[in-house]
Write a protein that holds these residues in place. Structure first.
Motif, PDB file in Angstrom:
ATOM      1  N   SER A 207       0.765  -1.264  -0.112  1.00  0.00           N
ATOM      2  CA  SER A 207      -0.066  -0.274   0.195  1.00  0.00           C
ATOM      3  C   SER A 207       0.424   1.503  -0.266  1.00  0.00           C
ATOM      4  O   SER A 207       2.043   0.693   0.724  1.00  0.00           O
ATOM      5  CB  SER A 207      -1.077   0.042   1.202  1.00  0.00           C
ATOM      6  N   TRP A 291       6.774   1.359 -15.613  1.00  0.00           N
ATOM      7  CA  TRP A 291       7.291   2.079 -13.810  1.00  0.00           C
ATOM      8  C   TRP A 291       6.588   3.185 -13.407  1.00  0.00           C
ATOM      9  O   TRP A 291       6.615   3.739 -14.725  1.00  0.00           O
ATOM     10  CB  TRP A 291       8.664   1.779 -13.769  1.00  0.00           C
ATOM     11  N   GLU A 342       6.631  -0.663  -9.698  1.00  0.00           N
ATOM     12  CA  GLU A 342       5.589  -1.303 -11.060  1.00  0.00           C
ATOM     13  C   GLU A 342       4.446  -1.859 -10.171  1.00  0.00           C
ATOM     14  O   GLU A 342       4.016  -1.115  -9.092  1.00  0.00           O
ATOM     15  CB  GLU A 342       7.101  -2.694 -10.977  1.00  0.00           C
ATOM     16  N   ARG A 343       3.388  -2.433 -11.361  1.00  0.00           N
ATOM     17  CA  ARG A 343       2.419  -2.418 -10.415  1.00  0.00           C
ATOM     18  C   ARG A 343       2.646  -3.608  -9.748  1.00  0.00           C
ATOM     19  O   ARG A 343       3.329  -4.799  -9.831  1.00  0.00           O
ATOM     20  CB  ARG A 343       1.775  -3.172 -11.885  1.00  0.00           C
ATOM     21  N   GLN A 345       3.105  -3.429  -6.754  1.00  0.00           N
ATOM     22  CA  GLN A 345       3.005  -3.582  -5.274  1.00  0.00           C
ATOM     23  C   GLN A 345       2.270  -1.955  -4.689  1.00  0.00           C
ATOM     24  O   GLN A 345       2.129  -1.690  -3.270  1.00  0.00           O
ATOM     25  CB  GLN A 345       4.498  -2.357  -5.028  1.00  0.00           C
ATOM     26  N   MET A 346       0.632  -1.458  -4.658  1.00  0.00           N
ATOM     27  CA  MET A 346       0.105  -0.462  -4.189  1.00  0.00           C
ATOM     28  C   MET A 346      -1.235  -1.392  -4.373  1.00  0.00           C
ATOM     29  O   MET A 346      -1.222  -2.021  -5.012  1.00  0.00           O
ATOM     30  CB  MET A 346       0.271   0.999  -4.757  1.00  0.00           C
ATOM     31  N   SER A 348      -4.892  -1.237  -5.567  1.00  0.00           N
ATOM     32  CA  SER A 348      -5.964  -1.476  -7.186  1.00  0.00           C
ATOM     33  C   SER A 348      -5.842  -0.253  -7.282  1.00  0.00           C
ATOM     34  O   SER A 348      -5.728   0.374  -8.072  1.00  0.00           O
ATOM     35  CB  SER A 348      -6.866  -2.546  -7.005  1.00  0.00           C
ATOM     36  N   GLU A 351      -3.322   2.144  -7.579  1.00  0.00           N
ATOM     37  CA  GLU A 351      -2.166   1.988  -9.208  1.00  0.00           C
ATOM     38  C   GLU A 351      -3.214   2.340 -10.765  1.00  0.00           C
ATOM     39  O   GLU A 351      -2.614   2.708 -11.187  1.00  0.00           O
ATOM     40  CB  GLU A 351      -2.066   0.341  -8.922  1.00  0.00           C
ATOM     41  N   ASN A 352      -4.571   1.783  -9.921  1.00  0.00           N
ATOM     42  CA  ASN A 352      -5.213   2.410 -11.704  1.00  0.00           C
ATOM     43  C   ASN A 352      -5.229   3.442 -11.843  1.00  0.00           C
ATOM     44  O   ASN A 352      -5.800   4.006 -13.230  1.00  0.00           O
ATOM     45  CB  ASN A 352      -7.011   1.467 -11.577  1.00  0.00           C
ATOM     46  N   PHE A 355      -0.887   4.654 -13.549  1.00  0.00           N
ATOM     47  CA  PHE A 355      -1.005   3.739 -14.650  1.00  0.00           C
ATOM     48  C   PHE A 355      -1.112   4.061 -15.401  1.00  0.00           C
ATOM     49  O   PHE A 355      -1.192   4.004 -16.649  1.00  0.00           O
ATOM     50  CB  PHE A 355      -1.092   2.585 -14.059  1.00  0.00           C
ATOM     51  N   LYS A 381       7.687   8.129 -15.526  1.00  0.00           N
ATOM     52  CA  LYS A 381       6.839   7.137 -16.739  1.00  0.00           C
ATOM     53  C   LYS A 381       7.335   6.238 -17.728  1.00  0.00           C
ATOM     54  O   LYS A 381       8.185   7.442 -18.526  1.00  0.00           O
ATOM     55  CB  LYS A 381       5.132   7.325 -16.625  1.00  0.00           C
ATOM     56  N   ARG A 390       7.955  -9.503  -9.233  1.00  0.00           N
ATOM     57  CA  ARG A 390       7.357  -9.462  -9.658  1.00  0.00           C
ATOM     58  C   ARG A 390       7.273 -10.237 -11.025  1.00  0.00           C
ATOM     59  O   ARG A 390       6.149 -10.988 -11.662  1.00  0.00           O
ATOM     60  CB  ARG A 390       7.198  -7.862 -10.519  1.00  0.00           C
TER      61      ARG A 390
END
Length: 434
Positions: A207, A291, A342-343, A345-346, A348, A351-352, A355, A381, A390
């Motif tokens: 988180s 990333w 990267e995806r 790690q956080m 959702s 992240e959504n 990213f 980015k 990952r």
């Protein structure tokens, strides 16, 4: 003059009676023989059924391929053996970390989970059947792909597991760092003037409200899979040491788990075949992905988030607002900087949002997650190599999806003749069965 003797005359009635008696004796004899043969056959069938036929009955079938009770019991004893070895290792770690209550409690809980599984035949049995069904599917796929495992490869696995390398110890391949060495644009350095090199994202984290690195504790692997091995921890040794170690290990398997060398070699062969098919199925998993470098301000209510968002629109400094309002104590003193990540790690929702952002300096609308409301700013980015953790996760996800899809396309039947026949050996050493 002496009288001449005459032979006795047997009447028809006497002859009939003698013949009848002879037939009765023959019938009694035949019935006795028949009963004796039936008894022998019944006893013989019972012995054959107990020693052979029951063992050959399927506990499951995969498109007609039978998984026998004998295979099930061999694997169940092996899994018990591995689970017990894992429990012994956990107990050693528990003693080693007993001064740290958190670590000691963790190892205690893991030991209790293992003991619970060992004491629950149904749970262990279902796990074993799942393993054997998966391996049957793997064998089918390996045959389609022309993948095999040779005896030489099995022997090499033995050698490597015991740290014996007849051709020399292999050189470890260095792991490439996922972070680039590119210089950052004036815009990025203006947005984050407090550091010329942005903080790398913590690993692992789940988180954005915490950047503390999780303390990993040692844990042995029990289930066969792409990263597991049924062997002890490897240590460098000579050929003589390898042969002696392997001999002792096989002897222990035979004594404690009733697993002979042939059966163990087939278990190892299945593990190697699993790895080969796993590698083939996951060959095209991308090794690069997006990333992002971002910072955020975390607040508790939508009203607070609206105040922060409005201040940013009016030109307020992001870092100063983070220091003043953010409840993420691990990042607020450095302007809310989360570093590169990267995806995976956080959470959702976070992240959504981050990213999907494309413009450097872009600030999101408030994003709600289980931790509160985030105002996020994108600082960077780019495409970078996927981290080792990952990549492993992505490969496992793809393989698991393939496996479930394949199962759905096959006729798989599970029987219940194993329920009362789950082995209870080997057993835990005294003192570990709490």
């Amino acid at each position: 003059m002496a009288k001449t003797s005459r032979p006795a005359v047997v009447s028809r009635k006497q002859q009939s009676r003698v013949e009848k008696e002879r037939q009765q004796r023959r019938i009694v004899l035949m019935v006795t023989i028949t009963i004796a043969v039936a008894v022998v056959l019944i006893l013989g069938y019972g012995v054959v059924d107990t020693l052979y036929l029951q063992n050959m009955r399927p506990v499951a079938t995969v498109d007609g391929e039978k998984i026998t009770l004998e295979q099930f019991q061999n694997r169940a004893r092996f899994d018990r053996f591995q689970l017990i070895q894992n429990t012994i290792q956990l107990a050693q770690y528990q003693q080693l970390f007993q001064a740290d209550p958190n670590s000691a409690n963790y190892f205690t809980s893991q030991i209790q989970l293992n003991v619970s599984k060992l004491n629950d035949p149904t749970q262990l049995g279902n796990q074993v059947i799942d393993e054997l069904i998966n391996e049957a599917i793997i064998r089918r796929e390996a045959q389609k792909l022309g993948i095999t495992v040779t005896d030489e490869e099995v022997e090499k696995a033995f050698q490597e597991a015991f740290g014996f390398f007849p051709d020399g110890t292999p050189t470890a391949i260095p792991t490439a760092t996922p972070f680039s060495t590119a210089t950052y644009s004036p815009q990025q350095l203006t947005l984050a003037p407090y550091t010329a090199t942005p903080t790398e994202a913590p690993t692992p984290t789940q988180s954005p409200e915490t950047t503390e690195t999780a303390v990993e504790t040692p844990q042995a692997t029990v289930t066969l899979g792409p990263t597991s091995t049924p062997f002890p921890t490897p240590t460098p040794m000579t050929e003589e040491g390898f042969k002696s170690g392997l001999e002792n290990y096989l002897a222990t398997l035979k004594t404690e788990a009733q697993i002979d060398e042939k059966t163990f070699r087939e278990i190892v062969r299945s593990s190697l075949l699993y790895q080969k098919v796993f590698d083939e199925i996951t060959r095209d998993v991308p090794t690069e992905e997006d990333w992002v470098w971002a910072r955020h301000i975390l607040v508790a209510t939508p009203e607070e988030a609206a105040v922060v968002a409005e201040s940013l629109k009016n030109g307020a400094d992001f870092a100063q607002l983070a220091a003043q309002f953010s409840t993420d104590t691990s990042t607020k003193e450095r302007g809310g900087d989360l570093g590169w990540f990267e995806r995976g790690q956080m959470v959702s929702e976070f992240e959504n949002a981050v990213f999907s952002m494309t413009e450097i300096g872009q600030i999101s609308d408030p994003v709600q997650s289980q931790f509160g409301y985030h105002i996020i700013q994108l600082l960077g980015k780019e495409r970078r190599p996927v981290s080792e953790n990952r990549l492993s996760t992505l490969k496992q996800q793809k393989f698991d999806s393939w496996l479930e899809e394949t199962k759905a396309s096959l006729k798989i039947e599970r029987n219940e003749n194993w329920i009362a026949k789950v082995p209870t050996v080997p057993t835990l050493p005294p003192g570990l069965g709490f």
